[in-house]
Design a protein around this motif. Structure first.
Motif, PDB file in Angstrom:
ATOM      1  N   VAL A 233       0.856  -1.181   0.000  1.00  0.00           N
ATOM      2  CA  VAL A 233       0.000   0.000   0.000  1.00  0.00           C
ATOM      3  C   VAL A 233       0.892   1.229   0.000  1.00  0.00           C
ATOM      4  N   GLU A 234       0.343   2.321  -0.526  1.00  0.00           N
ATOM      5  CA  GLU A 234       1.067   3.593  -0.523  1.00  0.00           C
ATOM      6  C   GLU A 234       0.310   4.628   0.297  1.00  0.00           C
ATOM      7  N   VAL A 235       1.071   5.571   0.843  1.00  0.00           N
ATOM      8  CA  VAL A 235       0.471   6.722   1.519  1.00  0.00           C
ATOM      9  C   VAL A 235      -0.054   7.673   0.438  1.00  0.00           C
ATOM     10  N   PRO A 236      -1.247   8.253   0.592  1.00  0.00           N
ATOM     11  CA  PRO A 236      -1.761   9.207  -0.405  1.00  0.00           C
ATOM     12  C   PRO A 236      -0.769  10.323  -0.677  1.00  0.00           C
ATOM     13  N   PHE A 237      -0.770  10.801  -1.925  1.00  0.00           N
ATOM     14  CA  PHE A 237       0.249  11.751  -2.361  1.00  0.00           C
ATOM     15  C   PHE A 237      -0.221  13.204  -2.390  1.00  0.00           C
ATOM     16  N   PHE A 238      -1.521  13.391  -2.510  1.00  0.00           N
ATOM     17  CA  PHE A 238      -2.131  14.731  -2.532  1.00  0.00           C
ATOM     18  C   PHE A 238      -1.471  15.615  -3.591  1.00  0.00           C
ATOM     19  N   ASP A 239      -0.967  16.808  -3.227  1.00  0.00           N
ATOM     20  CA  ASP A 239      -0.395  17.703  -4.249  1.00  0.00           C
ATOM     21  C   ASP A 239       1.113  17.520  -4.403  1.00  0.00           C
ATOM     22  N   GLY A 240       1.660  16.469  -3.796  1.00  0.00           N
ATOM     23  CA  GLY A 240       3.088  16.219  -3.911  1.00  0.00           C
ATOM     24  C   GLY A 240       3.921  16.885  -2.837  1.00  0.00           C
ATOM     25  N   SER A 241       3.261  17.534  -1.886  1.00  0.00           N
ATOM     26  CA  SER A 241       3.954  18.180  -0.771  1.00  0.00           C
ATOM     27  C   SER A 241       3.480  17.559   0.537  1.00  0.00           C
ATOM     28  N   ALA A 242       3.861  18.180   1.667  1.00  0.00           N
ATOM     29  CA  ALA A 242       3.385  17.719   2.982  1.00  0.00           C
ATOM     30  C   ALA A 242       2.273  18.604   3.519  1.00  0.00           C
ATOM     31  N   ASN A 243       1.768  19.497   2.691  1.00  0.00           N
ATOM     32  CA  ASN A 243       0.777  20.473   3.144  1.00  0.00           C
ATOM     33  C   ASN A 243      -0.452  19.840   3.781  1.00  0.00           C
ATOM     34  N   ALA A 244      -0.998  18.820   3.129  1.00  0.00           N
ATOM     35  CA  ALA A 244      -2.242  18.216   3.627  1.00  0.00           C
ATOM     36  C   ALA A 244      -2.041  17.657   5.029  1.00  0.00           C
TER      37      ALA A 244
ATOM     38  N   ILE B 113       4.949   5.850 -11.103  1.00  0.00           N
ATOM     39  CA  ILE B 113       4.183   7.113 -11.282  1.00  0.00           C
ATOM     40  C   ILE B 113       2.879   6.924 -12.061  1.00  0.00           C
ATOM     41  N   LYS B 114       2.180   5.810 -11.833  1.00  0.00           N
ATOM     42  CA  LYS B 114       0.892   5.609 -12.492  1.00  0.00           C
ATOM     43  C   LYS B 114      -0.135   6.640 -12.046  1.00  0.00           C
ATOM     44  N   GLY B 115       0.063   7.189 -10.837  1.00  0.00           N
ATOM     45  CA  GLY B 115      -0.851   8.209 -10.334  1.00  0.00           C
ATOM     46  C   GLY B 115      -0.302   9.615 -10.467  1.00  0.00           C
ATOM     47  N   GLY B 116       0.835   9.761 -11.169  1.00  0.00           N
ATOM     48  CA  GLY B 116       1.455  11.073 -11.320  1.00  0.00           C
ATOM     49  C   GLY B 116       0.700  11.949 -12.312  1.00  0.00           C
ATOM     50  N   SER B 117       0.685  13.244 -12.059  1.00  0.00           N
ATOM     51  CA  SER B 117       0.023  14.194 -12.959  1.00  0.00           C
ATOM     52  C   SER B 117       0.584  15.585 -12.703  1.00  0.00           C
ATOM     53  N   LEU B 118       0.145  16.529 -13.490  1.00  0.00           N
ATOM     54  CA  LEU B 118       0.567  17.925 -13.301  1.00  0.00           C
ATOM     55  C   LEU B 118      -0.068  18.527 -12.057  1.00  0.00           C
ATOM     56  N   ASP B 119      -0.970  17.779 -11.423  1.00  0.00           N
ATOM     57  CA  ASP B 119      -1.615  18.258 -10.198  1.00  0.00           C
ATOM     58  C   ASP B 119      -0.870  17.819  -8.937  1.00  0.00           C
ATOM     59  N   ASN B 120       0.044  16.853  -9.066  1.00  0.00           N
ATOM     60  CA  ASN B 120       0.740  16.395  -7.860  1.00  0.00           C
ATOM     61  C   ASN B 120       2.264  16.375  -8.013  1.00  0.00           C
ATOM     62  N   ALA B 121       2.765  17.104  -8.995  1.00  0.00           N
ATOM     63  CA  ALA B 121       4.207  17.267  -9.157  1.00  0.00           C
ATOM     64  C   ALA B 121       4.459  18.472 -10.048  1.00  0.00           C
ATOM     65  N   ILE B 122       5.621  19.089  -9.868  1.00  0.00           N
ATOM     66  CA  ILE B 122       6.047  20.119 -10.819  1.00  0.00           C
ATOM     67  C   ILE B 122       6.991  19.446 -11.797  1.00  0.00           C
ATOM     68  N   VAL B 123       6.747  19.676 -13.094  1.00  0.00           N
ATOM     69  CA  VAL B 123       7.434  18.947 -14.154  1.00  0.00           C
ATOM     70  C   VAL B 123       8.269  19.919 -14.973  1.00  0.00           C
ATOM     71  N   CYS B 124       9.535  19.572 -15.160  1.00  0.00           N
ATOM     72  CA  CYS B 124      10.457  20.449 -15.873  1.00  0.00           C
ATOM     73  C   CYS B 124      11.045  19.742 -17.084  1.00  0.00           C
ATOM     74  N   SER B 125      11.010  20.407 -18.221  1.00  0.00           N
ATOM     75  CA  SER B 125      11.612  19.878 -19.443  1.00  0.00           C
ATOM     76  C   SER B 125      13.008  20.471 -19.618  1.00  0.00           C
ATOM     77  N   ALA B 126      13.925  19.654 -20.116  1.00  0.00           N
ATOM     78  CA  ALA B 126      15.283  20.137 -20.345  1.00  0.00           C
ATOM     79  C   ALA B 126      15.327  21.234 -21.392  1.00  0.00           C
ATOM     80  N   THR B 127      14.363  21.223 -22.305  1.00  0.00           N
ATOM     81  CA  THR B 127      14.377  22.205 -23.396  1.00  0.00           C
ATOM     82  C   THR B 127      13.318  23.295 -23.251  1.00  0.00           C
ATOM     83  N   LYS B 128      12.195  22.965 -22.594  1.00  0.00           N
ATOM     84  CA  LYS B 128      11.081  23.915 -22.533  1.00  0.00           C
ATOM     85  C   LYS B 128      10.889  24.545 -21.160  1.00  0.00           C
ATOM     86  N   GLY B 129      11.640  24.095 -20.168  1.00  0.00           N
ATOM     87  CA  GLY B 129      11.493  24.650 -18.829  1.00  0.00           C
ATOM     88  C   GLY B 129      10.294  24.057 -18.101  1.00  0.00           C
TER      89      GLY B 129
END
Length: 316
Positions: A122-133, A235-251
């Protein structure tokens, strides 16, 4: 238990001496219940955190199996910290443990369950990718003095570093120096990703600055690595809502950042959670030391705690 007896009962390496903080052990003043989607499996899990008895520390309960939040039960895993005991695994514990350590919740029982009752992992819920919740939930219920099963309070101890030491893996390292207070300096370096580049962040992380400057920093990833992580079943549950995503070319693909150095601050968040695994019987886990980490991660953090515990670590 008398204070001297409690100190003597703690076994660790000769790098550490245990001293009183002048405070009493704490627990939650009420129950926390949160559920949410997880990062790697993408499943939904539910967590209930109950007040705990003084001297018993923080531990998970999964299918009636008790797994202490201790380095003794950490198993190597990719992109997260995993606890394992008797065939049961609890993954991605670092954000929750970071919040509990920083907010001074020394004792609690963490019930966790997957919606699939047959799961042994089992995994701990990830929420927005921080410890805020977790921080917000702790703030909402508050904390109180913890009592042991005989109704007595217990002094809170902290580990003090007696001499400098370091651990390393390839070009990553962590070094610690004796100090009277906790202080963390963390560096990261992504030369092929200019929007991140080389960053440093420093903090007295277990004081009031945690909530404002660390807890809200989110997990980050490199866009060009996403396909590879997915191919490994991550990262099957990963999205732009729970991580900040950076591209090497686009920032940055989903700005704005909460801080210009948010990736580095998140490394500090993870570090606090991982080093909390040194806690014993309701003590402070993070050592009283000046800790400097460069290009670190969960594996290096675990090596550091194993060294503190007197467990032999093979450097690479």
């Amino acid at each position: 238990m008398r204070l001297s007896a409690a100190i003597n009962s703690f076994k660790s390496s000769n790098l550490i001496s245990w001293k009183t903080t002048g405070k009493l052990q704490q627990t939650l003043a009420g129950c926390i219940e949160l559920s949410g989607k997880t990062l790697h499996s993408g499943k939904v899990s539910k967590v209930k955190i109950w007040p705990g008895f003084a001297g018993e520390g923080r531990y998970f309960e999964f299918h009636s199996n008790l797994i202490p939040a201790s380095i003794d039960f950490v198993r190597e895993s990719l992109l997260c910290t995993t606890l394992c005991k008797d065939g049961y695994k609890i993954r991605t514990v670092e954000h929750l443990l970071s919040a509990l350590e920083a907010k001074g919740i020394d004792n609690c029982r963490i019930q966790i369950q997957s919606l699939d009752s047959e799961d042994t992992e089992v995994e701990v819920p990830f929420f927005d990718g921080s410890a805020n919740a977790w921080v917000e939930a702790i703030e909402q219920v508050g904390r109180k003095e913890a009592l042991d099963r005989c109704g007595n309070n217990v002094e809170k101890l902290a580990p003090h570093l007696s001499e400098p030491f370091y651990v390393s893996r390839n070009d990553s390292f962590m070094v610690a120096f004796p100090a009277s207070k906790v202080h963390i300096s963390c560096g990261i370096d992504f030369p092929k990703v200019p929007a991140i580049g080389c960053q440093w962040f420093s903090s007295a992380a277990l004081d009031d600055s945690y909530e404002k400057h660390i807890a809200c920093s989110r997990t980050f990833c490199i866009y060009e690595e996403v396909e590879h992580m997915c191919s490994m079943g991550l990262i099957k549950g990963g999205s732009l809502d729970n991580a900040i995503v950076c591209s090497a070319t686009k920032g940055w693909l989903n700005p704005p950042l909460r801080f210009p150095d948010e990736p580095c601050r998140h490394k500090v968040l993870d570090l606090i959670g991982d080093l909390s695994l040194f806690a014993r019987s309701g003590s402070q886990g993070f050592p009283m030391a000046r800790v400097i980490s460069f290009k670190g991660g969960h594996s290096l953090n675990a090596d550091f705690v194993r060294r503190l515990s007197g467990i032999t670590v093979q450097e690479t």
